[in-house]
Every structure is written in C-alpha cells, then in structure tokens.
Scaffold this motif. Structure first.
Motif, PDB file in Angstrom:
ATOM      1  N   ASN A  35      43.297  49.637  39.817  1.00 52.09           N
ATOM      2  CA  ASN A  35      42.609  49.391  41.085  1.00 52.09           C
ATOM      3  C   ASN A  35      41.217  50.007  41.044  1.00 52.09           C
ATOM      4  OD1 ASN A  35      44.753  48.028  42.334  1.00 52.09           O
ATOM      5  ND2 ASN A  35      45.752  49.958  42.833  1.00 52.09           N
ATOM      6  N   LYS A  36      40.218  49.186  41.351  1.00 49.59           N
ATOM      7  CA  LYS A  36      38.840  49.662  41.389  1.00 49.59           C
ATOM      8  C   LYS A  36      38.421  50.011  42.804  1.00 49.59           C
ATOM      9  CE  LYS A  36      35.518  46.720  40.350  1.00 49.59           C
ATOM     10  NZ  LYS A  36      34.563  45.909  39.548  1.00 49.59           N
ATOM     11  N   ALA A  37      38.920  49.245  43.753  1.00 51.20           N
ATOM     12  CA  ALA A  37      38.627  49.452  45.170  1.00 51.20           C
ATOM     13  C   ALA A  37      39.695  48.698  45.950  1.00 51.20           C
ATOM     14  CB  ALA A  37      37.233  48.943  45.521  1.00 51.20           C
ATOM     15  N   ALA A  38      39.618  48.781  47.275  1.00 48.35           N
ATOM     16  CA  ALA A  38      40.570  48.048  48.099  1.00 48.35           C
ATOM     17  C   ALA A  38      40.450  46.553  47.801  1.00 48.35           C
ATOM     18  CB  ALA A  38      40.290  48.320  49.568  1.00 48.35           C
ATOM     19  N   ASP A  39      41.588  45.932  47.480  1.00 48.47           N
ATOM     20  CA  ASP A  39      41.635  44.502  47.202  1.00 48.47           C
ATOM     21  C   ASP A  39      40.744  44.115  46.017  1.00 48.47           C
ATOM     22  OD1 ASP A  39      42.714  41.985  47.713  1.00 48.47           O
ATOM     23  OD2 ASP A  39      40.980  41.374  48.891  1.00 48.47           O
ATOM     24  N   ASP A  40      40.593  45.010  45.054  1.00 48.08           N
ATOM     25  CA  ASP A  40      39.768  44.713  43.891  1.00 48.08           C
ATOM     26  C   ASP A  40      40.328  45.457  42.691  1.00 48.08           C
ATOM     27  OD1 ASP A  40      37.765  43.585  42.415  1.00 48.08           O
ATOM     28  OD2 ASP A  40      36.162  44.858  43.182  1.00 48.08           O
ATOM     29  N   VAL A  41      40.432  44.762  41.559  1.00 51.56           N
ATOM     30  CA  VAL A  41      40.986  45.381  40.362  1.00 51.56           C
ATOM     31  C   VAL A  41      40.024  45.197  39.194  1.00 51.56           C
ATOM     32  CG1 VAL A  41      43.368  45.016  41.114  1.00 51.56           C
ATOM     33  CG2 VAL A  41      42.245  43.285  39.676  1.00 51.56           C
ATOM     34  N   VAL A  42      40.271  45.961  38.143  1.00 51.19           N
ATOM     35  CA  VAL A  42      39.544  45.804  36.892  1.00 51.19           C
ATOM     36  C   VAL A  42      40.579  45.787  35.779  1.00 51.19           C
ATOM     37  CG1 VAL A  42      39.181  48.292  36.605  1.00 51.19           C
ATOM     38  CG2 VAL A  42      37.647  46.664  35.469  1.00 51.19           C
ATOM     39  N   THR A  43      40.334  44.983  34.763  1.00 46.43           N
ATOM     40  CA  THR A  43      41.289  44.860  33.662  1.00 46.43           C
ATOM     41  C   THR A  43      40.639  45.281  32.344  1.00 46.43           C
ATOM     42  OG1 THR A  43      40.740  42.612  32.940  1.00 46.43           O
ATOM     43  CG2 THR A  43      42.214  42.836  34.851  1.00 46.43           C
ATOM     44  N   ILE A  44      41.481  45.417  31.337  1.00 47.60           N
ATOM     45  CA  ILE A  44      40.976  45.731  30.010  1.00 47.60           C
ATOM     46  C   ILE A  44      40.026  44.637  29.519  1.00 47.60           C
ATOM     47  CG2 ILE A  44      42.947  44.624  28.871  1.00 47.60           C
ATOM     48  CD1 ILE A  44      42.780  46.773  26.708  1.00 47.60           C
ATOM     49  N   ASN A  98      41.994  36.728  40.228  1.00 44.07           N
ATOM     50  CA  ASN A  98      42.678  35.527  39.742  1.00 44.07           C
ATOM     51  C   ASN A  98      43.196  35.755  38.321  1.00 44.07           C
ATOM     52  OD1 ASN A  98      41.851  34.244  42.116  1.00 44.07           O
ATOM     53  ND2 ASN A  98      40.009  33.399  41.166  1.00 44.07           N
ATOM     54  N   TYR A  99      42.318  36.271  37.491  1.00 43.71           N
ATOM     55  CA  TYR A  99      42.651  36.509  36.086  1.00 43.71           C
ATOM     56  C   TYR A  99      43.850  37.445  35.959  1.00 43.71           C
ATOM     57  CZ  TYR A  99      41.908  37.991  31.214  1.00 43.71           C
ATOM     58  OH  TYR A  99      42.065  38.279  29.881  1.00 43.71           O
ATOM     59  N   ALA A 100      43.835  38.522  36.733  1.00 42.14           N
ATOM     60  CA  ALA A 100      44.925  39.498  36.671  1.00 42.14           C
ATOM     61  C   ALA A 100      46.244  38.890  37.116  1.00 42.14           C
ATOM     62  CB  ALA A 100      44.594  40.719  37.522  1.00 42.14           C
ATOM     63  N   ALA A 101      46.162  37.874  37.993  1.00 40.79           N
ATOM     64  CA  ALA A 101      47.372  37.183  38.451  1.00 40.79           C
ATOM     65  C   ALA A 101      47.790  36.065  37.494  1.00 40.79           C
ATOM     66  CB  ALA A 101      47.141  36.612  39.844  1.00 40.79           C
ATOM     67  N   SER A 162      33.511  32.574  52.974  1.00 38.56           N
ATOM     68  CA  SER A 162      34.165  33.811  52.572  1.00 38.56           C
ATOM     69  C   SER A 162      34.243  34.780  53.741  1.00 38.56           C
ATOM     70  CB  SER A 162      33.404  34.466  51.422  1.00 38.56           C
ATOM     71  OG  SER A 162      34.001  35.695  51.071  1.00 38.56           O
ATOM     72  N   LEU A 163      35.462  35.126  54.104  1.00 34.18           N
ATOM     73  CA  LEU A 163      35.684  36.080  55.182  1.00 34.18           C
ATOM     74  C   LEU A 163      36.215  37.414  54.654  1.00 34.18           C
ATOM     75  CD1 LEU A 163      37.465  33.673  57.696  1.00 34.18           C
ATOM     76  CD2 LEU A 163      35.062  34.351  57.719  1.00 34.18           C
ATOM     77  N   VAL A 164      36.383  37.500  53.337  1.00 30.10           N
ATOM     78  CA  VAL A 164      37.029  38.664  52.729  1.00 30.10           C
ATOM     79  C   VAL A 164      36.311  39.952  53.074  1.00 30.10           C
ATOM     80  CG1 VAL A 164      37.691  39.749  50.546  1.00 30.10           C
ATOM     81  CG2 VAL A 164      37.916  37.262  50.832  1.00 30.10           C
TER      82      VAL A 164
END
Length: 267
Positions: A35-44, A98-101, A162-164
């Motif tokens: 997890n990088k931030a709320a509702d945001d991730v980072v991957t390898i 999307n990618y992480a999912a 975008s309402l995110v």
C-alpha cells in the motif's frame, strides 16, 4: 531528431514492458504488492519498470533531468526538476490498481518537458502493443499512422468523470449538475487508456481532479495534437510544473471542451 528519438523511446518501452510488466502480470505474490496510500498500491513491477526506464532514458538524452513517479513519491524534492530546461517524466506502470488485480487496462506513460511545457509524449499499452506518440506542433500518431481525434457521434455525449479524488461536496455537485447532461461510463483508472479513448471516438469528455505530471503530461499533448482539447477548466494550458493544481478537462473536440467548461463554471 524526432524519428530517432521515437525509435529509441519505443524500443525502450517495449523492452521494459516485456522484462518487467509482462513478466509479473498475473503472477504477483502477496509481498510483491504494498500500500502506497489510501486506495493506491505499488508493485514490484512499478519499481523495476521505473529503474529500467530511467536508466534507458538517461542514455538517450544524458543531459535531461528525470522525474519518476515512485522516486518522487519517496522524495518530493524531485518535483522541482519539472521546471528544468529538459525533464523526462516517467509513469512506469499506469493503472497499477488494475494491474495488481490481474486485469487491464494498464500501460507506460513517458513525456519530455522543456521548462515546464510538454514537448513530446508516448503512451504504450503492452497487452495490445498500441503506441501513441506526439511531438509539439507535429501532430499525434497511433502505431505510426497520423491520428485525428473524433467524437463518439452519440446524441448525448459520452463522459468518463473521475470522482475518486473529489471531496464529498464536489462529488455531489458534479453528480447533480454535470452528470445529467452526459451518458456516463466507468473510468478505466488508467490515463494511458483514457486519453486514447478520447481521441478514438469512445469517450467524448473526461474530467480529472488529480493532475500529476506522470499521469497527464503525455496524454494532454497527445489529445491536443490530435485536434481534441485538454486544458484546465478555465482554458489555461496544462503545465507539468503546476501539476499539483486540481482540475483538468479532456475532450474529443474544442466544442465539447467548451460546453463542459461552461457547465463547470456555473457550479
């Protein structure tokens, strides 16, 4: 210079995608995602892609500063480079959620800026090998073919709003005063997909709240060079060194931009 630069950048993007993004796609282990931030991730894959792109771009134009999304997240002082004489801007994996999912869309976004203004941009979709390119004053190109933006032709314009990242008050206002005038479609949560949709007649307008340079520099130039219009809601140009400002409209035509901008000005 333009052709040689495009050739070098395209080769780097394709090689990077193959060795990082496609290598890990749908194969991520639990500890490959954080997890990088709320509702945001980072991957390898984000990390590996940014390292490879930064190394490659520094060889293509050694004198150019580099601003990568993950590096800037770790050290905000890197943002100051966006005003440099020349600056590479890297989104190593756009659409990370999307990618992480394990699903599309996702892509790579690269831009070259000069004193805060984008002068070249590249948008790459590794799954389809779609490459969008643009150079300031030289038009927009899709896989080597000149592209002119087109609208959907729908009676009610198609909008991806975008309402995110909108606060609750802003979200309610957009839903009440803007949404009824459009046919709403889901946002792809991937600028590398959203900007091509605006140029290719799939979406007519899109509204963005958060406007980070790595998400929008390449797409704004691409859409404008294709004959659409992307700018701040007041019509002022998007600059990478003011990317922390909120609000950006992308539209398949200047007329569609003006219509949405006028509606926003009234709320």
């Amino acid at each position: 210079m333009t052709r040689a630069l495009d050739t070098a950048v395209a080769a780097l993007m394709r090689e990077t995608a193959e060795k990082t993004l496609l290598k890990h796609y749908q194969r991520l282990a639990t500890d490959d995602v954080t997890n990088k931030a709320a509702d945001d991730v980072v991957t390898i894959a984000d990390t590996e892609s940014e390292i490879m792109l930064a190394e490659g771009l520094s060889k293509i134009l050694p004198e150019t500063a580099i601003v990568g999304e993950e590096a800037a997240h770790a050290d905000p002082a890197i943002f100051e480079r966006l005003s440099n004489k020349l600056c590479w801007i890297i989104d190593p994996l756009d659409g990370t959620n999307n990618y992480a999912a394990g699903k599309p869309p996702f892509g790579i976004l690269l831009a070259l800026a000069e004193k805060g203004e984008t002068v070249a941009g590249w948008i790459y979709d590794p799954l389809t090998d779609r490459l969008c390119t643009a150079h300031r004053g030289q038009g927009a190109w899709l896989n080597g073919e000149r592209l002119t933006a087109r609208t959907s032709g729908a009676d009610v314009p198609v909008a991806a709003i975008s309402l995110v990242f909108a606060d609750p008050t802003r979200r309610a206002s957009l839903l009440e005063h803007i949404a009824p005038h459009y046919t709403l479609v889901d946002i792809p949560r991937c600028a590398a997909e959203q900007y091509p949709r605006l140029a290719l007649g799939q979406n007519d307008v899109s509204l963005f709240e958060r406007t980070y340079a790595w998400d929008h520099a390449a797409g704004v130039l691409f859409l404008n060079e294709a004959g659409g219009k992307a700018a701040r809601p007041d019509g002022s140009p998007y600059r990478v060194d003011t990317h922390l400002k909120s609000g950006l409209i992308g539209a398949a035509s200047p007329a569609l931009f003006d219509d949405l901008a006028e509606r926003l000005a009234r709320i």
